[in-house]
Design an enzyme around this catalytic site. Structure first.
Site, mmCIF file in Angstrom:
data_model
loop_
_atom_site.group_PDB
_atom_site.id
_atom_site.type_symbol
_atom_site.label_atom_id
_atom_site.label_comp_id
_atom_site.label_asym_id
_atom_site.label_seq_id
_atom_site.Cartn_x
_atom_site.Cartn_y
_atom_site.Cartn_z
ATOM 1 N N SER A 150 -9.396 -2.278 0.650
ATOM 2 C CA SER A 150 -10.619 -1.561 0.961
ATOM 3 C C SER A 150 -10.772 -0.345 0.048
ATOM 4 O O SER A 150 -10.782 -0.486 -1.159
ATOM 5 C CB SER A 150 -10.644 -1.172 2.442
ATOM 6 N N ASP A 302 -17.818 0.287 -1.349
ATOM 7 C CA ASP A 302 -16.393 0.452 -1.618
ATOM 8 C C ASP A 302 -15.862 -0.719 -2.447
ATOM 9 O O ASP A 302 -16.605 -1.676 -2.722
ATOM 10 C CB ASP A 302 -15.617 0.647 -0.307
ATOM 11 N N ASP A 304 -14.071 -3.421 -2.116
ATOM 12 C CA ASP A 304 -14.186 -4.825 -1.704
ATOM 13 C C ASP A 304 -15.560 -5.144 -1.120
ATOM 14 O O ASP A 304 -15.794 -6.248 -0.629
ATOM 15 C CB ASP A 304 -13.077 -5.212 -0.729
#
Length: 576
Positions: A150, A302, A304
């Site tokens: 993440s 972000d 991902d």
């Protein structure tokens, strides 16, 4: 010489056997001699599955992300899949993000699956996490894996597991998979791949995913409204660059300006201190570009591409970053408006959010005659609701940490579709002589002004984890009686599954799964939640306060008063 506990030393010695390659063994020997404290950190525990799967610092050891810890998890998962589907040809799909070593580690995971006779679909290059969720169902797979951490710092990586419905692992599968992993040794890992079982995916899934995102995130807006909106977008060096620009293009948006310095995927995230769109600093370059081009809206995702940060112009025409609760409120109300306008609300619809998100969602849902289902933190619980209540129609759902999911074609937070939805909301508002910010204030006037603030405390290593553990013990054994001179009237303890009325002493059961969360409710409507992270030594404090807003013209004064109240709560708890 630093003393190494026998328990930790036993773990280390296991990794000095022929099961592990010579490079790994030599690194450990050198570390024992030169960096004994670091090697203890690397071996003092096993990485665990938290709310978002397994996530940690890359390196050698049981407490690190490497080919052996991922290999062991994949071997255990393979064993569980074969036991669960004994008469089927098992298929899995694997994606990965921009992080260092993600491509290599994804291949390790594919090797282990294939060595166990499981057919693998492996993306040739990085892709957004929501596309992985989509691909699980699209390819009719039994499970999916995404290699991602993440928005964690560059030294992190991770591993998230998805089940047949495209949602992350939930009970009973999560516990069963963890048991299957714990039941095996590192020597049981099959690392010799069967290349004939590995199928590489190029752009096969992309078109279907983008088309589905456009279908779910679009409204019936005129091309003029779309042409009149100026958008700035940044992928923050992440995977969204592979999907978001194309999704906006197919939806009809032409005035999209991409932050070129952050366009190329890069796991080192060279232009930001943290690639987290929750933090204003991460969007600094995007905001600067927005001023140059006079943009109406700024969006950053972000690495991902499952979270998004949204900035819009306030009443003074200044760009301000909305918090996750505000974005979620806007998106949910807008979707509900569309469903109502299309006469689709029949009393069998629901939205969803989490226990630490704004209570305003329940107020909004009630006004439309739909249910707001509240679950634990983590989108796996929101996705599970869709499976648990097939008789109900899911409209949308989100959480305060900048994640949102539109419809059920993806069963995880999805910044691709949510980015399009945010742009559509902005275009619709502008076409009607308003703005996103003005529409948000109108919602506060209609439903009550709710304001939230999050404070995170991060600790380091073994000592930090123990310190956070003790903080939760103290909070349970010596609960707060007052918060900012307002009496605590109710405490929810999700680890004990008990809600206690502090006035009457009455206790009731909490009917959702256990989690290490405490929530205090006070007489004046303030809520304070304490939640340690499941994947890193961090504890989060969530504060929510609310009041009435009589008119839009009172907004600034009322907001100032609410901000002061929240700061007073945080000071009272020694958090600022």
């Amino acid at each position: 010489m630093i003393y190494i506990e026998p328990k930790i030393l036993n773990r280390i010695n296991t990794w000095l056997t022929p099961t592990f390659d010579e490079e790994t063994q030599q690194f450990i020997k050198d570390s024992i001699a030169n960096n004994p404290k670091d090697i203890q950190e690397s071996f003092y525990k096993d990485l665990e599955f938290g709310t978002g799967g397994m996530r940690g610092i890359m390196g050698i050891g049981t407490n690190r992300i490497n080919k052996y810890t991922l290999g062991k998890s994949t071997q255990g998962l393979s064993n569980y899949l074969k036991a669960s589907f004994p008469d089927e040809t098992i298929k899995t799909v694997i994606a990965y993000d921009c992080r260092h070593n993600s491509k290599t580690l994804a291949k390790v995971v594919a090797d282990v699956f294939s060595a166990n006779g499981i057919e693998v679909y492996l993306f040739e290059d990085l892709r957004p996490t929501p596309e992985l969720s989509f691909a699980v169902k699209h390819l009719n797979c039994h499970c999916g894996i995404v290699l991602t951490a993440s928005h964690n710092p560059p030294e992190y990586n991770g591993y998230k597991v998805y089940w047949q419905d495209g949602g992350q692992l939930v009970p009973p599968h999560d516990g069963a998979v963890i048991k299957a992993i714990n039941d095996i040794d590192y020597a049981d890992i099959k690392l010799d791949s069967n290349e004939s079982l590995i199928n590489y995916i190029s752009t096969d899934i992309d078109n279907a995913f983008v088309d589905a995102s456009v279908e779910n995130g679009s409204l019936n807006l005129t091309q003029e409204a779309k042409d009149n909106l100026t958008v700035v977008f940044t992928s923050l060096h992440g995977t969204s660059i592979t999907a978001v620009p194309e999704t906006l293009k197919r939806a009809g948006y032409k005035n999209v300006h991409i932050v070129k310095e952050q366009e190329a995927p890069d796991g080192g995230f060279p232009t930001v201190e943290s690639p987290n769109p929750e933090e204003p600093a991460a969007l600094k370059m995007a905001l600067e570009l927005a001023e140059e081009v006079n943009a109406d809206i700024v969006i950053g995702t972000d690495p991902d591409c499952d979270r998004l940060g949204v900035a819009v112009r306030n009443l003074n025409n200044e760009l301000v970053l909305l918090n996750g609760n505000q974005t979620m409120v806007m998106m949910t109300d807008f979707l509900l408006k569309q469903w109502k306008a299309q006469d689709k609300i029949k009393g069998k619809e629901f939205i969803a959010t989490t226990i630490v998100s704004t209570p305003m969602l329940s107020t909004i849902a009630k006004s439309y005659g739909v249910e707001n289902k509240i679950v634990l933190t983590g989108f796996k619980w929101i996705a599970k609701l869709i499976k648990d209540f097939p008789e109900l129609n899911f409209i949308g759902g989100g959480e305060e940490s900048f994640g949102y999911m539109v419809g059920d074609f993806v069963r995880d937070k999805d910044a691709v579709t949510s980015t399009l939805l945010a742009v559509e909301i902005a275009a619709h508002a502008k076409a009607n002589g308003s703005s996103v910010y003005e529409e948000l204030i109108k919602l506060y006037a209609e439903h009550g002004f709710f304001k939230e603030k999050l404070v995170s405390l991060t600790k380091k290593g073994i000592e930090g984890a123990e310190e956070i553990k003790q903080m939760m013990v103290d909070a349970r054994e010596n609960p707060l009686k007052e918060v900012n001179e307002s009496k605590v009237i109710k405490i929810e303890d999700y680890q004990l599954s008990v809600c206690k009325n502090m006035v009457t002493g009455q206790k009731t059961d909490i009917k959702i799964p256990k989690s290490n969360v405490l929530i205090y409710y006070t007489e004046d409507g303030t809520q304070v939640a304490l939640r340690p992270s499941g994947t890193e030594p961090k504890i989060k404090f969530y504060v929510s306060a609310n009041t009435t807003l009589d008119s839009v013209s009172d907004f600034k004064n009322v907001e100032k008063a609410l901000d002061s109240k929240i700061d007073a709560v945080l000071k009272d708890m020694n958090l600022i």
